[in-house]
Design a protein around this motif. Structure first.
Motif, short mmCIF file in Angstrom:
data_model
loop_
_atom_site.label_atom_id
_atom_site.label_comp_id
_atom_site.label_asym_id
_atom_site.label_seq_id
_atom_site.Cartn_x
_atom_site.Cartn_y
_atom_site.Cartn_z
N ALA A 108 0.61 -0.90 -0.19
CA ALA A 108 -0.13 -0.47 0.28
C ALA A 108 0.79 1.24 0.27
N ARG A 109 1.72 1.24 0.26
CA ARG A 109 3.24 2.44 0.95
C ARG A 109 3.46 2.20 -0.42
N GLY A 110 3.79 1.55 -0.31
CA GLY A 110 4.93 1.92 -2.74
C GLY A 110 3.26 2.25 -3.32
N LEU A 111 2.41 1.76 -3.25
CA LEU A 111 1.40 2.05 -4.26
C LEU A 111 1.18 3.51 -4.36
N ALA A 112 0.68 4.09 -3.33
CA ALA A 112 0.45 5.36 -2.64
C ALA A 112 1.71 6.36 -3.11
N GLY A 113 2.55 6.02 -3.34
CA GLY A 113 3.90 6.58 -2.73
C GLY A 113 3.70 6.75 -5.19
N THR A 114 3.88 5.83 -5.79
CA THR A 114 4.09 5.18 -6.66
C THR A 114 2.45 6.16 -7.34
N ILE A 115 1.52 6.55 -7.33
CA ILE A 115 0.57 7.18 -7.79
C ILE A 115 0.92 9.19 -7.19
N LEU A 116 1.59 9.19 -5.89
CA LEU A 116 2.27 10.27 -6.07
C LEU A 116 2.77 11.08 -7.10
N ARG A 117 4.02 10.07 -7.43
CA ARG A 117 4.89 10.30 -7.61
C ARG A 117 4.47 10.90 -9.39
N CYS A 118 3.35 10.13 -10.18
CA CYS A 118 3.27 10.02 -11.21
C CYS A 118 2.07 12.15 -11.29
N ALA A 119 1.84 12.07 -10.42
CA ALA A 119 0.47 13.13 -9.93
C ALA A 119 0.60 14.86 -10.63
N ALA A 120 1.99 14.77 -11.26
CA ALA A 120 2.45 15.84 -12.30
C ALA A 120 1.72 15.33 -13.28
N GLY A 121 1.82 14.65 -14.02
CA GLY A 121 1.41 13.85 -15.58
C GLY A 121 0.19 14.56 -16.00
N HIS A 122 -0.13 15.06 -17.01
CA HIS A 122 -1.52 14.68 -17.98
C HIS A 122 -3.16 14.11 -17.46
N HIS A 123 -3.43 14.16 -16.27
CA HIS A 123 -4.11 13.45 -15.95
C HIS A 123 -5.94 13.75 -16.12
N GLY A 124 -5.84 15.20 -15.59
CA GLY A 124 -7.00 15.62 -15.55
C GLY A 124 -7.89 15.18 -14.58
N CYS A 125 -7.16 15.01 -13.34
CA CYS A 125 -7.70 14.63 -12.33
C CYS A 125 -7.20 15.85 -10.66
N ASP A 126 -6.35 16.94 -11.53
CA ASP A 126 -5.99 18.40 -10.19
C ASP A 126 -7.70 18.09 -9.86
N ASP A 127 -8.73 18.24 -9.10
CA ASP A 127 -9.47 18.43 -8.32
C ASP A 127 -9.24 17.26 -7.59
N LEU A 128 -9.35 15.85 -7.78
CA LEU A 128 -9.61 14.52 -6.68
C LEU A 128 -7.76 14.63 -6.56
N LEU A 129 -7.22 15.77 -7.04
CA LEU A 129 -5.79 14.91 -6.02
C LEU A 129 -6.04 16.70 -4.62
N ALA A 130 -6.90 17.47 -5.47
CA ALA A 130 -6.66 18.03 -4.22
C ALA A 130 -7.85 17.66 -3.00
N ASN A 131 -8.68 17.29 -3.21
CA ASN A 131 -9.84 16.66 -2.15
C ASN A 131 -8.62 15.84 -1.57
N CYS A 132 -7.65 14.99 -1.53
CA CYS A 132 -6.80 13.98 -0.74
C CYS A 132 -5.56 14.98 -0.25
N ALA A 133 -5.68 16.15 -0.16
CA ALA A 133 -4.53 16.80 0.47
C ALA A 133 -4.61 16.72 2.12
N ASN A 134 -5.86 16.12 2.37
CA ASN A 134 -5.46 16.17 4.42
C ASN A 134 -4.77 14.32 4.44
N GLU A 135 -4.94 13.74 3.40
CA GLU A 135 -4.18 11.85 3.53
C GLU A 135 -3.06 12.50 3.02
N ILE A 136 -2.86 13.20 1.92
CA ILE A 136 -1.17 12.86 1.50
C ILE A 136 0.00 13.90 2.67
N SER A 137 -0.66 14.66 3.11
CA SER A 137 0.05 15.00 4.46
C SER A 137 0.34 14.23 5.74
#
Length: 241
Positions: A68-97
Motif C-alpha cells: 500500500a505504501r509503495g502504490l500510494a507513493g507511485t501514484i503521487l509521483r505520477c501526479a504531475a502528469g496530464h491526468h485531468g484529475c487535479d480536483d481529485l488530487l486536491a481533495n486528498c490533501a489531508n491524506e497526503i499530509s
C-alpha cells in the motif's frame, strides 16, 4: 464519499478497483495487489481517476502494508502528469499530509526501500521534478542549459566524479570543471529538508550528493557560475493547474 461510478481505471472499468481495495483490506492478497497496481498506474506512469480515489484507502493501509505504501507513493509521483484529475488530487490533501508523516517515520527506521520512500516524500511535498530524477548519487547525471550562454551542460554527481562538462558522444565528458558544493548551513527550503533528512538517517552519500546538487557549477564554455538546483528546477518543475 467516492462515487465510484465516475472513477474509471486504466481499462475504463468503474467497479473492479473498489472490489480489489475491499479484498486487500481483508487480507494481504498478492494477486489482488498486483492487479490493483496495473489498474491504477499504467506503463509510462499514467494515472486515472480511480488512482486518486484510491489514495485515502491506500494511506489507511500504508502503516501496515509495504504494498500500500509503495502504490500510494507511485501514484503521487505520477501526479504531475496530464491526468485531468487535479480536483481529485486536491481533495486528498489531508491524506497526503498524513502519508507524508507516515513516510517520514518509515525513513527513520532506515528501511531497505529508503530511496523509494525518500522520493515518495518529495512527491508528497509536490517536488515532482526531484521525485522523478533523484538517484542515490552513485551514477547521477543532470542535463541543463547554461543560463548565460545556453550551451547544454552535463552535471555529474557520483562515484565517477562531481563536475560540470560538455558531453561529446565520441570523446565523453570534456572540459570538466569541479562542482562547488553548498555549505549545509546555507541550504534552505527543499534542499535543506533533503540534506537534514539524509543526515538524520545516516545516509552520508545521499547527503553529500545533495550538497553538490544544491551547489554551484561552472559552465565549460563561458566560465559563468550558476546554481545547479535552481537552473534544473526552473527548467523542469511542472506547473500544476
Amino acid at each position: 464519499m467516492v462515487n465510484w461510478t465516475e472513477m474509471h481505471d486504466c481499462y475504463g472499468d468503474v467497479d473492479r478497483v473498489p472490489a480489489l481495495l475491499e479484498q486487500v483490506e481483508r487480507e494481504d492478497d498478492a494477486e489482488a495487489w498486483e492487479e490493483l497496481g496495473y489498474r491504477l498506474v499504467l506503463e509510462h506512469d499514467l494515472v486515472f481517476p480511480a488512482s486518486f480515489a484510491s489514495l485515502p484507502r491506500l494511506v489507511c493501509l500504508a502503516s501496515r502494508s509495504a504494498r500500500a505504501r509503495g502504490l500510494a507513493g507511485t501514484i503521487l509521483r505520477c501526479a504531475a502528469g496530464h491526468h485531468g484529475c487535479d480536483d481529485l488530487l486536491a481533495n486528498c490533501a489531508n491524506e497526503i499530509s498524513e502519508f507524508r508523516e507516515l513516510l517520514d517515520r518509515h525513513l527513520q527506521s532506515r528501511p531497505v526501500d529508503y530511496l523509494a520512500t525518500f522520493l515518495a516524500s518529495l512527491a508528497a511535498m509536490e517536488e515532482y521534478h526531484w521525485s522523478a530524477v533523484l538517484g542515490d548519487f552513485t551514477d547521477d547525471f543532470y542535463q541543463l542549459a547554461c543560463p548565460h550562454c545556453a550551451v547544454e551542460v552535463t552535471i555529474a554527481i557520483g562515484g565517477h566524479g562531481r563536475y560540470s562538462a560538455i558531453r561529446d558522444w565520441n570523446l565523453g565528458d570534456v572540459d570538466r570543471r569541479d562542482l562547488r558544493p553548498a555549505l549545509p548551513e546555507a541550504l534552505s527550503g527543499t534542499g535543506r529538508w533533503m540534506y537534514e533528512t539524509a543526515v538524520r538517517d545516516g545516509r552520508g552519500a545521499l547527503a553529500d550528493g545533495i550538497t553538490h546538487l544544491f551547489g554551484k557549477a561552472e559552465c565549460p564554455q563561458c566560465a559563468s557560475v550558476f546554481d545547479v538546483a535552481d537552473e534544473y528546477t526552473s527548467a523542469n518543475r511542472p506547473v500544476l493547474r
